[in-house]
Design a protein around this motif. Structure first.
Motif, short mmCIF file in Angstrom:
data_model
loop_
_atom_site.label_atom_id
_atom_site.label_comp_id
_atom_site.label_asym_id
_atom_site.label_seq_id
_atom_site.Cartn_x
_atom_site.Cartn_y
_atom_site.Cartn_z
N GLU A 1 -2.23 -2.27 -2.60
CA GLU A 1 -2.60 -2.25 -4.02
C GLU A 1 -1.38 -2.11 -4.92
OE1 GLU A 1 -7.08 -0.32 -3.45
OE2 GLU A 1 -5.37 0.98 -3.97
N ARG B 1 -11.69 -6.09 -1.44
CA ARG B 1 -10.60 -5.23 -1.93
C ARG B 1 -11.01 -4.41 -3.15
NH1 ARG B 1 -6.65 -3.56 1.05
NH2 ARG B 1 -5.54 -5.13 2.22
N GLY B 2 -12.07 -4.84 -3.85
CA GLY B 2 -12.44 -4.18 -5.09
C GLY B 2 -11.57 -4.59 -6.25
N TRP B 3 -11.02 -5.82 -6.17
CA TRP B 3 -10.13 -6.33 -7.21
C TRP B 3 -10.91 -7.19 -8.20
CZ3 TRP B 3 -5.49 -8.17 -3.66
CH2 TRP B 3 -4.89 -7.04 -3.11
N THR C 1 -7.86 1.67 -10.13
CA THR C 1 -7.67 1.81 -8.69
C THR C 1 -6.81 3.03 -8.40
OG1 THR C 1 -7.85 -0.57 -8.37
CG2 THR C 1 -6.78 0.67 -6.62
N GLU D 1 -13.51 -9.28 -3.51
CA GLU D 1 -14.63 -8.35 -3.52
C GLU D 1 -14.44 -7.25 -2.48
OE1 GLU D 1 -19.53 -8.37 -3.06
OE2 GLU D 1 -18.40 -10.25 -3.00
#
Length: 564
Positions: free
Chosen positions: A502, A538-540, A550, A536
């Motif tokens: 990240e 990764r939650g990005w 993050t 998705e």
């Protein structure tokens, strides 16, 4: 969680100053190696820095396992802003440097600024000395090592050094240690060259700095060492070249600047050919696995270490060269001049394509030397394929400016997806989907449904480079053993890797890299949908950026000291 100990040592080569900073809180969060260096780079390199500017920084870092005598731990990490990709890059190398670095009593070495004179920097547990070395201008890596041995009684196991390629700012110049082990990908050798740093030496007395000691449990340390010593893996005889013929016959060995998928002379440059030239065992510090490849050909007077598989591909099949001794010669040139063999070999292959000279090994070696010295057409090629392909009239076959490794994403679609989304670009070590697809554990066909596996692989490898553990120790340094070695649950170790990925991505985002850069120069099935699955997982954000909320981004700076 067990972590490296010792201060950050910052050397400003313009001011000729050395400053120690305690980073215990940061090490407790990031463990060491790549994770610690990435956190420091994220906070201390300006987002708008120029790779060759004095504000760029290079980090050399160690992990807690370099305090042990365990096999697969003779490695170190290097991180900085890449002149090849324009983003953060981390690369690691083996050899014998890590124990000497630890004995100097530090956990991270940082270089900033720009010197007016060519420098050697000497780091000991007593302090730092700067030595002007104008006589080393243009010296090869072995010549630099010989100078250090003659003048300071310090062999190549104490040194990192650059060759002429680094001095001449070749964008894929490497930093070398032990003469033949490379911090290879991304051009950090050119960054040191821009700072006028020819070499750095490390030595010390571990007993003089006991506060940096890290206690590593003997089991599984000794179990791993014993298993490595008694293994009958083919890699111990042939290194990574042992799979050349298998890959060529069953998947793809990119040939003649990607024109073909199969090389007719693979058996002449593969594992058996390399093993025939191997004349003794070779290893890294404290490692019983001994998978290195000291090779020689007495008839032609060639002696080198290697080539490994990536060099066999880059200077063999990619150039249409089917003689292992020619590949050995090219490998030695790159080591001596200080260049990444993958980027150098692929760039030379692009040139051979433009000249219709595939198979001309003599010309390939002549061009390799010209690149290192930026002479003639070598000055153009020293910029790398992305920046010179128009001049050559060839296709730009790179990702984020980095030349492809051997493992063909046109056939291994999970690996192709990995190349596209990797913060580093087209490097095979970032996630290693290739190993799962070669082994049949993951279907090579298709990209959909592979995102979760890719994320896990990236996180695991980021932690592996943090510990630091050799990539070839995976069968021995298992998840369960990692938990014992680091005194933590495996999921907590993956979380360290996740935060590292990240921070890399966020740094690159701030430099303008986003979804538009997560692309491939060829088509593979359902690629756009697979990239969406990856973001998705990764939650990005949909545009390939990391949300400011993050954890790794929101917490940045809280444990990272400033040098203002």
């Amino acid at each position: 969680m067990r972590h490296a100990k010792g201060p950050l040592l910052t050397v400003d080569v313009g001011e000729r100053t050395a400053t120690e900073t305690e980073i215990g809180d940061l090490l407790a969060e990031t463990v060491g190696g790549r994770a610690t260096a990435t956190a420091l780079a994220h906070e201390r390199i300006p987002f708008d820095a120029e790779p060759f500017g004095p504000e760029n920084r290079v980090y050399l870092s160690t992990g807690p396992l370099q305090q042990s005598q365990m096999s697969f731990t003779g490695r170190m990490n290097m991180t900085g802003l890449s002149p090849l990709t324009e983003g953060l890059v981390s690369t690691n190398a083996g050899g014998y440097l890590s124990r000497n670095f630890v004995e100097a009593g530090i956990s991270v070495f940082e270089v900033v600024g720009e010197s007016d004179e060519l420098l050697a920097i000497h780091v000991t547990d007593d302090g730092v000395e700067f030595e002007e070395v104008p006589e080393l201008e243009g010296a090869t890596v072995p010549e630099t090592s010989d100078y250090m041995a003659d003048h300071h009684d310090l062999g190549p196991e104490h040194c990192i050094a650059i060759g002429p390629a680094g001095e001449n700012l070749v964008r894929f110049a490497s930093v070398m240690t032990f003469d033949s082990r490379a911090f290879g990908r991304g051009g950090l050798g050119a960054v040191l060259g821009s700072k006028n740093v020819k070499c750095v030496t490390f030595e010390g007395d571990a007993d003089a700095v006991p506060e940096v000691d890290v206690e590593i449990p003997n089991p599984p340390e000794m179990d791993i060492h014993r298993e490595a010593a008694t293994s009958d893996d083919r890699m111990r005889r042939q290194g990574t070249t042992g799979g050349t013929e298998f890959i060529n016959d069953n998947f793809s060995l990119p040939t003649r600047y990607f024109e073909g998928y199969e090389f007719e002379d693979a058996d002449q440059i593969g594992g058996n050919a390399v093993e025939e030239k191997k004349y003794k065992k070779g290893a890294c510090s404290a490692c019983a696995y001994a998978c290195k490849l000291p090779t020689r050909d007495e008839e032609r007077g060639v002696e080198t270490e290697g080539p490994e598989f990536e060099t066999v591909y880059a200077f063999g099949s990619m150039q249409g060269v089917g003689d292992i001794v020619d590949v050995m010669q090219a490998n030695e040139l790159c080591d001596n001049y200080g260049m990444d063999t993958i980027s150098a070999g692929v760039t030379v292959a692009a040139y051979l394509s433009s000249e219709d000279e595939f198979g001309n090994a003599a010309l390939a070696q002549e061009i390799t030397e010209k690149i290192a010295r930026r002479e003639g057409v070598g000055d153009t090629l020293a910029e790398g394929v992305e920046r010179c392909h128009d001049d050559l009239g060839v296709e730009n076959l790179t990702v984020k400016g980095m030349e492809f490794a051997a493992h063909d994403g046109r056939v291994l679609h999970g690996q192709g997806l990995s190349y596209a989304v990797a913060n580093r670009g087209a490097d095979h070590m970032y996630a290693g989907m290739l190993s799962l697809e070669y082994a049949g554990e993951l279907d090579p066909e298709g990209t959909l449904g592979k995102a979760d596996v890719l994320v896990d692989q990236e996180n695991h490898n980021a932690f592996r480079d943090t510990g630091i553990v050799c990539a070839f120790g995976g069968d021995y340094v298992t998840e369960e053993r990692l938990e014992t070695l680091f005194d933590a649950d495996y999921e907590d170790l993956l979380a360290v890797g996740k935060r590292t990925i990240e921070r890399e991505r966020h740094f690159n985002n701030q430099r303008g890299l986003d979804r538009a850069d997560d692309v491939l120069p060829y088509e593979i099935p359902d690629f756009e949908a697979a990239v969406e699955e990856y973001y998705e997982a990764r939650g990005w954000n949909d545009d390939g950026t990391v949300p400011e909320t993050t954890d790794a981004v929101a917490s940045s700076g809280t444990a990272v000291p400033s040098d203002d």
